[in-house]
Design a protein around this motif. Structure first.
Motif, PDB file in Angstrom:
ATOM      1  N   LEU A   1       0.328   6.114  11.107  1.00 54.66           N
ATOM      2  CA  LEU A   1       0.082   4.928  11.926  1.00 54.66           C
ATOM      3  C   LEU A   1      -0.477   3.786  11.080  1.00 54.66           C
ATOM      4  N   LEU A   2      -1.373   4.101  10.172  1.00 54.92           N
ATOM      5  CA  LEU A   2      -1.936   3.060   9.309  1.00 54.92           C
ATOM      6  C   LEU A   2      -0.865   2.419   8.427  1.00 54.92           C
ATOM      7  N   ARG A   3      -0.022   3.255   7.821  1.00 55.95           N
ATOM      8  CA  ARG A   3       1.036   2.705   6.955  1.00 55.95           C
ATOM      9  C   ARG A   3       2.027   1.869   7.756  1.00 55.95           C
ATOM     10  N   ASP A   4       2.397   2.342   8.952  1.00 54.68           N
ATOM     11  CA  ASP A   4       3.336   1.581   9.784  1.00 54.68           C
ATOM     12  C   ASP A   4       2.719   0.275  10.272  1.00 54.68           C
ATOM     13  N   THR A   5       1.417   0.302  10.561  1.00 55.37           N
ATOM     14  CA  THR A   5       0.752  -0.922  11.013  1.00 55.37           C
ATOM     15  C   THR A   5       0.697  -1.951   9.886  1.00 55.37           C
TER      16      THR A   5
END
Length: 370
Positions: free
Chosen positions: A169-173
């Motif tokens: 989720l962090l990388r996609d955000t």
């Protein structure tokens, strides 16, 4: 409204039925109760002894009977002068039955706009009570434990799954923040979620006997958010209802994310749509959960005050700690419960702020690392 001297102790005065009395609230070193006249919105504070008397003015018990209860509780019997003073005050404030009710507060004249283009507010509905009443009526079948508890369980399960995938989720955000069009779409959805958050407070208040006085839009450019003002939540007799009203907004935020979480789970890893949804789910979860932190002006802070029966928790805690540093003898005047609560909040809130700062720094390092 003062009774004649001859029959002062046989008099049976009664508060107007609509007058609201709050549970006890700790404010600084003292315990207070709030009294509110909903017809004009005025309110004032009284101490425990005054509240003991006022809360028993039910038109059934005589002043002699109330005085006997007061003497048993506080070891002192009231004389005529004391009763004349109390009833005179209540009569002046038009709180006793038989007195003319206060004039209802007039609606603000002219347009419902106040402030400037950079900072202000705008009332969105003419009658907020009626609007929330209609929404409550439409949603009432869903406001049952048999419906809400399974939905709450689904929200918690969603958060567990998202926490397990936090790295993705962090990388996609981070990727999302480099896609302007998708980012605008996500923030538009999050703004709609804040509108649902505020309306949820109003619907929950209506469900548990509260009233909503205003629904509107408040802006501090470049930020503009909806607000829903609940007037009498402090006067609800059940603390659980106060907590439910406070938590309703975050619950609505998580419910808003549920269908997007199902969509996200159904897509393949690396799908651009899934990456956009990852950003929405992460930012939306942060939006909901941060609101539950016990820091002003967040909902979690309000809920903590309700749970502990404390009014103005943060400022009173700061005032006590400053006094404790200057004059420990003066701080010792605070009752033990107040000393424990204010010291605990001062330490706990400081630790929480440090942990949040550390979390932000850690997240930034993870995202910026090659």
């Amino acid at each position: 409204m003062s009774p004649d001297r001859a029959d002062v102790f046989t008099h049976r005065p009664r508060l107007r039925p609509e007058i609201l009395l709050s549970p006890p609230l700790l404010r600084g070193p003292v315990t207070v109760h709030l009294i509110r006249d909903p017809s004009d919105g005025t309110s004032f504070e009284v101490g425990p002894k005054e509240f003991f008397l006022i809360s028993r003015l039910d038109g059934v018990r005589s002043l002699e009977e109330i005085g006997a209860e007061y003497a048993a509780a506080f070891g002192r019997r009231l004389g005529e002068a004391n009763w004349h003073q109390l009833l005179g005050l209540l009569g002046t404030k038009r709180l006793l039955a038989g007195a003319p009710a206060s004039e209802p507060a007039a609606a603000p004249p002219g347009p419902p706009f106040s402030g400037t283009l950079l900072r202000g507010s705008l009332r969105l509905v003419a009658d907020a009570g009626r609007t929330t009443g209609r929404l409550h009526g439409a949603l009432r079948p869903l406001l049952r434990r048999g419906v809400l508890l399974p939905l709450l369980a689904l929200c918690l399960a969603m958060e567990v799954v998202l926490a397990a995938a936090s790295g993705t989720l962090l990388r996609d955000t981070w990727w999302l923040f480099q896609q302007p069009v998708a980012l605008v779409a996500v923030f538009t959805l999050l703004w709609l979620s804040t509108a649902g958050h505020e309306l949820a407070h109003g619907i929950a208040a209506r469900h548990h006997g509260g009233t909503v006085s205003e629904i509107g839009l408040r802006w501090r450019l470049p930020v503009a958010i909806m607000y829903c003002r609940v007037d009498n939540y402090r006067f609800l007799t059940r603390r659980r209802h106060q907590l439910v009203i406070g938590a309703a907004g975050a619950f609505a935020n998580l419910l808003f994310l549920l269908p997007f979480a199902v969509w996200w789970a159904a897509l393949e890893t690396g799908d651009p749509t899934r990456r956009v949804l990852s950003g929405l789910l992460l930012l939306g979860s942060v939006q909901a959960l941060v609101n539950l932190l016990p820091l002003p002006p967040l909902d979690g802070y309000t809920m903590l005050g309700h749970a502990l029966g404390v009014s103005g928790y943060a400022p009173e805690s700061g005032r006590y700690l400053r006094l404790r540093l200057r004059d420990r003898q003066a701080a010792a005047v605070y009752p033990r419960r107040a000393r424990v609560l204010y010291l605990a909040y001062g330490i706990g809130s400081s630790v929480l702020v440090c942990l949040l700062a550390a979390g932000v720094v850690t997240a930034a390092i993870v995202l910026l690392a090659p």
